[in-house]
Design a protein around this motif. Structure first.
Motif, mmCIF file in Angstrom:
data_model
loop_
_atom_site.group_PDB
_atom_site.id
_atom_site.type_symbol
_atom_site.label_atom_id
_atom_site.label_comp_id
_atom_site.label_asym_id
_atom_site.label_seq_id
_atom_site.Cartn_x
_atom_site.Cartn_y
_atom_site.Cartn_z
ATOM 1 N N LYS A 1 -19.153 13.483 -45.028
ATOM 2 C CA LYS A 1 -19.445 12.946 -46.383
ATOM 3 C C LYS A 1 -20.486 13.747 -47.119
ATOM 4 O O LYS A 1 -21.472 14.064 -46.419
ATOM 5 C CB LYS A 1 -19.899 11.541 -46.099
ATOM 6 C CG LYS A 1 -18.555 10.469 -45.576
ATOM 7 C CD LYS A 1 -18.999 9.101 -45.421
ATOM 8 C CE LYS A 1 -18.094 8.074 -45.025
ATOM 9 N NZ LYS A 1 -18.309 6.722 -44.896
ATOM 10 N N LYS A 2 -20.548 13.603 -48.507
ATOM 11 C CA LYS A 2 -21.551 14.226 -49.104
ATOM 12 C C LYS A 2 -22.965 13.404 -49.159
ATOM 13 O O LYS A 2 -22.930 12.236 -49.792
ATOM 14 C CB LYS A 2 -21.219 14.633 -50.575
ATOM 15 C CG LYS A 2 -20.013 15.840 -50.565
ATOM 16 C CD LYS A 2 -19.539 15.871 -52.068
ATOM 17 C CE LYS A 2 -20.907 16.577 -52.811
ATOM 18 N NZ LYS A 2 -20.569 16.863 -54.268
ATOM 19 N N VAL A 3 -24.020 13.926 -48.537
ATOM 20 C CA VAL A 3 -25.326 13.381 -48.686
ATOM 21 C C VAL A 3 -26.445 14.350 -49.121
ATOM 22 O O VAL A 3 -26.466 15.357 -48.922
ATOM 23 C CB VAL A 3 -25.659 12.819 -47.198
ATOM 24 C CG1 VAL A 3 -27.008 12.547 -47.178
ATOM 25 C CG2 VAL A 3 -24.563 11.927 -46.664
ATOM 26 N N LEU B 1 -29.053 15.161 -40.132
ATOM 27 C CA LEU B 1 -27.723 14.689 -40.821
ATOM 28 C C LEU B 1 -26.634 15.703 -40.761
ATOM 29 O O LEU B 1 -25.438 15.435 -40.474
ATOM 30 C CB LEU B 1 -28.072 14.326 -42.344
ATOM 31 C CG LEU B 1 -28.865 13.054 -42.686
ATOM 32 C CD1 LEU B 1 -29.181 12.936 -43.648
ATOM 33 C CD2 LEU B 1 -28.069 11.598 -42.204
ATOM 34 N N GLY C 1 -20.329 12.151 -39.084
ATOM 35 C CA GLY C 1 -20.677 11.931 -40.693
ATOM 36 C C GLY C 1 -19.486 11.860 -41.491
ATOM 37 O O GLY C 1 -19.386 11.527 -42.447
ATOM 38 N N TYR D 1 -22.707 15.475 -41.348
ATOM 39 C CA TYR D 1 -22.559 15.134 -42.803
ATOM 40 C C TYR D 1 -22.758 16.616 -43.603
ATOM 41 O O TYR D 1 -23.170 17.622 -43.221
ATOM 42 C CB TYR D 1 -24.082 14.521 -43.058
ATOM 43 C CG TYR D 1 -23.783 13.041 -42.634
ATOM 44 C CD1 TYR D 1 -23.030 11.969 -43.625
ATOM 45 C CD2 TYR D 1 -24.264 12.410 -41.576
ATOM 46 C CE1 TYR D 1 -23.053 10.655 -43.059
ATOM 47 C CE2 TYR D 1 -24.164 11.263 -41.199
ATOM 48 C CZ TYR D 1 -23.738 10.332 -41.786
ATOM 49 O OH TYR D 1 -23.489 8.956 -41.386
ATOM 50 N N ASP D 2 -22.221 16.623 -44.910
ATOM 51 C CA ASP D 2 -22.361 17.800 -45.757
ATOM 52 C C ASP D 2 -23.528 17.145 -46.482
ATOM 53 O O ASP D 2 -23.574 16.844 -47.495
ATOM 54 C CB ASP D 2 -21.061 17.745 -46.692
ATOM 55 C CG ASP D 2 -21.102 18.978 -47.856
ATOM 56 O OD1 ASP D 2 -21.848 19.828 -47.523
ATOM 57 O OD2 ASP D 2 -20.246 18.968 -48.620
ATOM 58 N N VAL D 3 -24.469 18.184 -46.273
ATOM 59 C CA VAL D 3 -25.912 18.015 -46.690
ATOM 60 C C VAL D 3 -26.513 18.756 -47.745
ATOM 61 O O VAL D 3 -26.291 20.196 -47.575
ATOM 62 C CB VAL D 3 -26.875 17.872 -45.349
ATOM 63 C CG1 VAL D 3 -28.210 17.347 -45.890
ATOM 64 C CG2 VAL D 3 -26.414 16.867 -44.347
#
Length: 564
Positions: A127-129, A160, A124, A165-167
């Motif tokens: 990326k900010k999710v 995620l 990921g 990812y940055d969740v």
């Protein structure tokens, strides 16, 4: 992070390209651009650990039969020092590749090195999710659909996170609009009935009918007496809402925490109105040419983005609609807080809202493709083979709390992730509490406990794996051992694919299969045997399986018991 499957696949692609280069230089193949080709894992690994269609897709470029191309590539393959020991050509030109024993050893060494981080990747890229899920109406208890949405949303967020990812987990509190007005009206009626009697104050048919409303009104009356009986209706309703709504929100937090769901953000809809963000978004839509006024009502041109009809943004009384607030909320997610991707878990009955909201993002100057909606189908609770609609305890519709009173939390979270969100599911209440291999979560947990028991027994006999260097994994050559190791190697990719598909059910299926393959190995291969070196190797394999089972169960926020 270890991903031996991806590493081998990348290595094989390079080996094939190098072989093609040598074929061209020798004149065996024409000097033409190499077409895009695939490297896959065959369903039947007896045909090879990896397979490629390179010869099939190259026929036109090289003006030769695929099998002839495959034979030329095979002659030039330099496998020495690689993870591969041989290549076989099948049928008209399929190329099947077999990994060497070193690859199996490195898989287990990778699991040992990564330990409780095995399975994680950087796919990921940080990326900010945001995953927004449940977001239940705060005017009453959560229903069974919220139970499924909570499990799916929370496990998807974990997947995620593990995929790099940055969740952020978020709950959107609808503390404004019609439902709050209805909440206040219902509380006001029940409060007045406390002093005047039910026969003297009529409860409207569209009021909330639940006992929780009565309980709030009764408690409010205990605290404040008849202080709010003689004031105006608006003041009375506001006082009741200010009292009851925080209690309901706190109850939501507590119930979800019991379900092992902890949110990073509880976002209040009211803040969008108070800050002016709702009207700012409406002004932005107007500036972009996507609104018009008719009979005092402001409309959004939803039909410009494929919708069947336009939507009301501001009613004739000047009050913005829920849809207007929803646009502002998602503008806040993207433009204010800077999320790269937003994923909402919605009930299937909201399917008509998907295109409208994505289109509104485009209309407001954002990218609607960055908003993804996971639609969740209904749940049917079953007991004794029959549908169940009411709680044994309350006689009312089953809520999240009722479910967790009857079913273990592990079972609830696991069962709700057994199938894709977009499929309807039957939740078998009898099976969820059964302590047998028929219960999938029990079956998986038992595999973990069984390994712990094996390790404990061997430890009591002085057979302890003190150093992974003691393991000669090259001794693990039995089909059941190799099959198990191959499957362990797929976890990082399985998590990535689960994240890409927004489908945490892939992870529950993975861990069920892993438990099955372990039991198969255990029944076929004696761990404690006459060969000390082989015993240590199998002890190491068991330890790796335990690590993977534990990692997956903890990803799903399910206990990994050591004894059962």
């Amino acid at each position: 992070m270890t991903n031996l499957l991806l590493e081998a696949k990348s290595q094989l692609e390079e080996l094939i390209r190098d072989a093609l280069g040598r074929c061209v230089r020798s004149g065996a193949l024409a000097d033409e651009p190499i077409p895009a080709f695939q490297i896959e894992i065959p369903a039947d690994t007896s045909h090879g650990d990896f397979a490629s269609n390179i010869a099939m897709v190259s026929a036109r470029a090289f003006h030769q039969a695929p099998r002839k191309i495959a034979e030329e590539i095979s002659k030039e393959l330099a496998l020495e020092g690689s993870y591969f020991e041989r290549c076989e050509i099948a049928g008209p030109g399929f190329m099947n590749f077999f990994v060497a024993g070193r690859w199996f050893s490195d898989v287990l060494k990778g699991v040992a090195a990564d330990a409780d981080q095995y399975g994680r990747s950087e796919f990921g890229g940080g990326k900010k999710v945001m995953v927004e899920f449940v977001s239940a109406n705060p005017t009453g208890p959560m229903h069974i659909g919220n139970a499924r949405g909570g499990s799916i949303g929370d496990c998807l967020a974990s997947v995620l996170d593990w995929a790099g990812y940055d969740v952020t987990r978020e709950f959107y509190v609808n503390d404004a609009g019609n439902q709050i007005n209805k909440f206040g009206m219902s509380l006001s009626v029940r409060y007045q009935q406390h002093f005047k009697g039910e026969e003297n104050v009529e409860l409207p048919a569209d009021a909330y009918q639940g006992k929780d409303i009565v309980a709030h009104a009764e408690k409010f009356a205990e605290l404040y007496g008849d202080k709010y009986m003689d004031c105006d209706e608006e003041t009375r309703r506001q006082a009741l809402v200010d009292y009851a709504l925080p209690i309901n929100i706190e109850n939501l937090k507590n119930d979800l925490a019991k379900y092992r769901i902890l949110y990073d953000v509880w976002f209040m809809e009211s803040t969008l109105h108070e800050s002016g963000e709702v009207m700012n978004c409406i002004d932005r839509l107007t500036k972009n040419g996507y609104t018009y006024e008719q009979d005092g009502t402001l409309f959004y041109k939803a039909t410009a983005f494929g919708a069947e009809k336009d939507d009301v943004l501001v009613r004739s009384n000047g009050v913005p609609t829920y849809f207007a607030a929803d646009i502002a909320y998602h503008y806040n997610k993207f433009a204010v807080r800077g999320f790269d991707k937003v994923i909402n878990i919605w009930g299937a009955d909201h399917h008509g809202h998907v295109a409208r909201l994505k289109g509104a993002m485009d209309a407001i100057g954002l990218d609607g493709s960055k908003l993804d909606i996971v639609l969740m189908q209904l749940v049917k609770l079953m007991r004794d083979g029959e549908p169940v609609k009411v709680s044994k305890r309350t006689g009312k519709s089953i809520t999240l709390v009722d479910l967790l009173d009857e079913v273990p939390i592990d079972a609830a979270r696991f069962f709700f992730n057994l199938r894709e969100a977009n499929s309807q599911m039957d939740f078998d209440l009898d099976l969820a509490v059964e302590t047998s291999s028929e219960n999938p979560v029990y079956y998986v947990q038992y595999a973990h406990a069984r390994i712990c028991s094996i390790l404990s027994k061997l430890r009591s006999e002085g057979k302890v794996l003190a150093d992974w260097k003691e393991c000669d994994f090259s001794l693990l050559t039995q089909p059941e051992e190799r099959e198990l190791i191959r499957f362990i190697a797929t976890l990082p990719n399985e998590i990535i694919e689960s994240a890409k598909a927004y489908d945490p059910a892939r992870i529950t299926r993975y861990v069920i299969t892993l438990a099955t393959l372990f039991h198969k190995f255990y029944n076929a291969c004696r761990v404690d045997n006459d060969d000390p070196a082989l015993t240590m190797a199998r002890l190491g394999l068991c330890t790796c399986v335990k690590t993977v089972l534990s990692n997956v169960l903890h990803l799903l926020k399910i206990d990994a018991p050591e004894k059962m």
